[in-house]
Motif scaffolding. Structure first.
Motif, PDB file in Angstrom:
ATOM      1  N   GLU A  88       0.834  -1.200   0.000  1.00 57.52           N
ATOM      2  CA  GLU A  88       0.000   0.000   0.000  1.00 57.52           C
ATOM      3  C   GLU A  88       0.870   1.252   0.000  1.00 57.52           C
ATOM      4  N   LEU A  89       1.926   1.230   0.792  1.00 53.90           N
ATOM      5  CA  LEU A  89       2.843   2.373   0.832  1.00 53.90           C
ATOM      6  C   LEU A  89       3.478   2.609  -0.534  1.00 53.90           C
ATOM      7  N   GLY A  90       3.922   1.534  -1.164  1.00 48.38           N
ATOM      8  CA  GLY A  90       4.526   1.666  -2.478  1.00 48.38           C
ATOM      9  C   GLY A  90       3.568   2.246  -3.500  1.00 48.38           C
ATOM     10  N   LEU A  91       2.315   1.818  -3.449  1.00 49.51           N
ATOM     11  CA  LEU A  91       1.297   2.336  -4.362  1.00 49.51           C
ATOM     12  C   LEU A  91       1.043   3.822  -4.113  1.00 49.51           C
ATOM     13  N   GLU A  92       1.049   4.225  -2.831  1.00 48.67           N
ATOM     14  CA  GLU A  92       0.860   5.639  -2.498  1.00 48.67           C
ATOM     15  C   GLU A  92       2.029   6.477  -3.012  1.00 48.67           C
ATOM     16  N   GLU A 110       3.938   5.736  -5.599  1.00 46.48           N
ATOM     17  CA  GLU A 110       3.779   5.798  -7.050  1.00 46.48           C
ATOM     18  C   GLU A 110       2.756   6.863  -7.450  1.00 46.48           C
ATOM     19  N   ALA A 111       1.625   6.888  -6.743  1.00 43.54           N
ATOM     20  CA  ALA A 111       0.583   7.867  -7.043  1.00 43.54           C
ATOM     21  C   ALA A 111       1.107   9.284  -6.826  1.00 43.54           C
ATOM     22  N   GLY A 112       1.860   9.466  -5.755  1.00 41.74           N
ATOM     23  CA  GLY A 112       2.435  10.779  -5.476  1.00 41.74           C
ATOM     24  C   GLY A 112       3.418  11.211  -6.548  1.00 41.74           C
ATOM     25  N   LEU A 113       4.217  10.278  -7.014  1.00 36.09           N
ATOM     26  CA  LEU A 113       5.177  10.596  -8.078  1.00 36.09           C
ATOM     27  C   LEU A 113       4.460  10.947  -9.384  1.00 36.09           C
ATOM     28  N   ARG A 114       3.397  10.197  -9.695  1.00 40.37           N
ATOM     29  CA  ARG A 114       2.625  10.527 -10.904  1.00 40.37           C
ATOM     30  C   ARG A 114       2.041  11.943 -10.792  1.00 40.37           C
ATOM     31  N   GLU A 115       1.521  12.260  -9.601  1.00 41.09           N
ATOM     32  CA  GLU A 115       0.953  13.587  -9.384  1.00 41.09           C
ATOM     33  C   GLU A 115       2.021  14.666  -9.517  1.00 41.09           C
ATOM     34  N   ALA A 116       3.214  14.410  -8.989  1.00 37.67           N
ATOM     35  CA  ALA A 116       4.312  15.372  -9.089  1.00 37.67           C
ATOM     36  C   ALA A 116       4.715  15.599 -10.543  1.00 37.67           C
ATOM     37  N   ILE A 117       4.731  14.536 -11.323  1.00 31.68           N
ATOM     38  CA  ILE A 117       5.068  14.668 -12.745  1.00 31.68           C
ATOM     39  C   ILE A 117       4.022  15.499 -13.466  1.00 31.68           C
ATOM     40  N   LEU A 118       2.749  15.227 -13.193  1.00 23.74           N
ATOM     41  CA  LEU A 118       1.676  16.018 -13.816  1.00 23.74           C
ATOM     42  C   LEU A 118       1.770  17.482 -13.408  1.00 23.74           C
ATOM     43  N   HIS A 119       2.102  17.726 -12.144  1.00 29.09           N
ATOM     44  CA  HIS A 119       2.263  19.104 -11.666  1.00 29.09           C
ATOM     45  C   HIS A 119       3.412  19.783 -12.400  1.00 29.09           C
ATOM     46  N   ARG A 120       4.510  19.070 -12.537  1.00 30.81           N
ATOM     47  CA  ARG A 120       5.692  19.615 -13.223  1.00 30.81           C
ATOM     48  C   ARG A 120       5.371  19.980 -14.676  1.00 30.81           C
ATOM     49  N   LYS A 121       4.507  19.175 -15.301  1.00 29.71           N
ATOM     50  CA  LYS A 121       4.105  19.429 -16.684  1.00 29.71           C
ATOM     51  C   LYS A 121       3.013  20.485 -16.792  1.00 29.71           C
ATOM     52  N   GLY A 122       2.528  20.974 -15.642  1.00 34.13           N
ATOM     53  CA  GLY A 122       1.505  22.015 -15.652  1.00 34.13           C
ATOM     54  C   GLY A 122       0.101  21.489 -15.862  1.00 34.13           C
TER      55      GLY A 122
END
Length: 101
Positions: free
Chosen positions: A6-10, A12-24
């Motif tokens: 569960e921690l690993g999945l969280e 991963e989700a956080g990293l995906r969100e950070a990438i989307l944020h970085r891309k605007g």
């Protein structure tokens, strides 16, 4: 294959969100803490401690660091937050430090 936790999945989700944020593509909540001017740092320190050494003993920030801030050197984000909290509620910082041991 390794089990996905569960921690690993969280993470991963956080990293995906950070990438989307970085891309605007998504906006993330954030706060910007303005730097405290050198004169204000000096005034705060004097209101809480007799000297930079006394401030160091009370709050754990090296005296040389405080002296630098009082001369206008850059204050990192974490210390800007700490100084803001000290300015508003020094008792809260002291209580937290006492609890931490």
């Amino acid at each position: 294959m390794t089990e996905r936790t569960e921690l690993g999945l969280e993470i991963e989700a956080g990293l995906r969100e950070a990438i989307l944020h970085r891309k605007g593509k998504v906006a993330l909540e954030s706060r910007h803490v303005e730097p405290m001017p050198a004169a204000e740092v000096r005034q705060l320190r004097r209101s809480l401690a007799k000297s930079t050494k006394d401030f160091e003993r009370r709050y754990g920030i090296p005296a040389r660091t405080i002296e630098g801030w009082e001369q206008g050197r850059k204050i990192d984000a974490a210390h800007r937050v700490l100084l803001k909290v000290l300015a508003k509620s020094p008792e809260a910082v002291e209580a937290a430090l006492l609890e931490a041991g």
